[in-house]
Design an enzyme around this catalytic site. Sequence first.
Site: not given
Ligand code: OAD
Length: 249
Positions: A102-105, A120, A128, A188, A214
């Site tokens: 899901q990461n965009v980086d 994502h 555009c 994560g 996680n």
């Molecule tokens: P979240 O910020 O919702 O969740 C991040 C998760 O990573 C949490 O459950 C943390 O406990 C965990 N975490 C933190 N540090 C960690 C580490 N060092 N190792 C392992 N886990 C760790 O991020 P996403 O689930 O990626 O979408 O969010 C999903 C989507 O929501 C993103 O792609 C983005 C956001 O809105 C869009 O922008 C479309």
Amino acid sequence: MATAIEKSLIEILSKANWVGILTGAGVSAESGISTFRDPDGLWSKFNPMELASIDGFMSNPERVWDWYQYRRNVIHSTKPNAGHYAIAEMQKMFPYFNLITQNVDRLHQTAGSDDVLELHGNIIENHCFQCKKPYKQEIDLSSKEIPRCDCGGMIRPSVVWFGENLPHKVLAQSELVAQKCDVFFSIGTSAEVYPAANLPIIAKKNGAKVIEINPNVTAISYIMDYVIRDTSAETLPYIVEELKKRPTN
Ligand code: OAD
């Protein structure tokens, strides 16, 4: 390695034919990139509907562009961490392997992962807003001015915003991986955002062993066969080292 990894998990992995991995923002946390939903995460400081939606862009394109310029600058100054590198190593360890993020980086790709399924989109590419044509020119990271397409439309980052569909082919491939794999990792991610969060559930329903890495409980922890309450950069290199000690499939 703070958390013990069950031997049976390494055993299952060493016999696995097809491994799927879903990653989220937590995988890049140890590279210095903020997550979204942790207490100090991006969505605790910024409003996602203002910054990551079509309506947000239409009502204030400069604000949205500015925020993505800020995020691009942060990402530009970071490097993959041990978790990204371990995942890149894992792709060579199984007959079939797919990484879904899901990461965009793009840090997975920088670490050496191939054919990453970007659910994502990504923050590096642009297109555009009006005619959807890809915009190939390099973005000046210090500029506040939104570049324009030949058609006159505004350029936007090629990320998926709230309310937008995920890239159809990428989602279909990801669902196929979840259906077919015999081991599926959720790493994560808070598993709050669908359809990404559905992938571990699909994998579980189709008989895969599902594993969460996680430090915190997530919305789908309860379906997991194995839960490792530690960070990805701590856990994944250890798993790779353990696997190297055994003959794999
Ligand atoms: P979240 O910020 O919702 O969740 C991040 C998760 O990573 C949490 O459950 C943390 O406990 C965990 N975490 C933190 N540090 C960690 C580490 N060092 N190792 C392992 N886990 C760790 O991020 P996403 O689930 O990626 O979408 O969010 C999903 C989507 O929501 C993103 O792609 C983005 C956001 O809105 C869009 O922008 C479309």
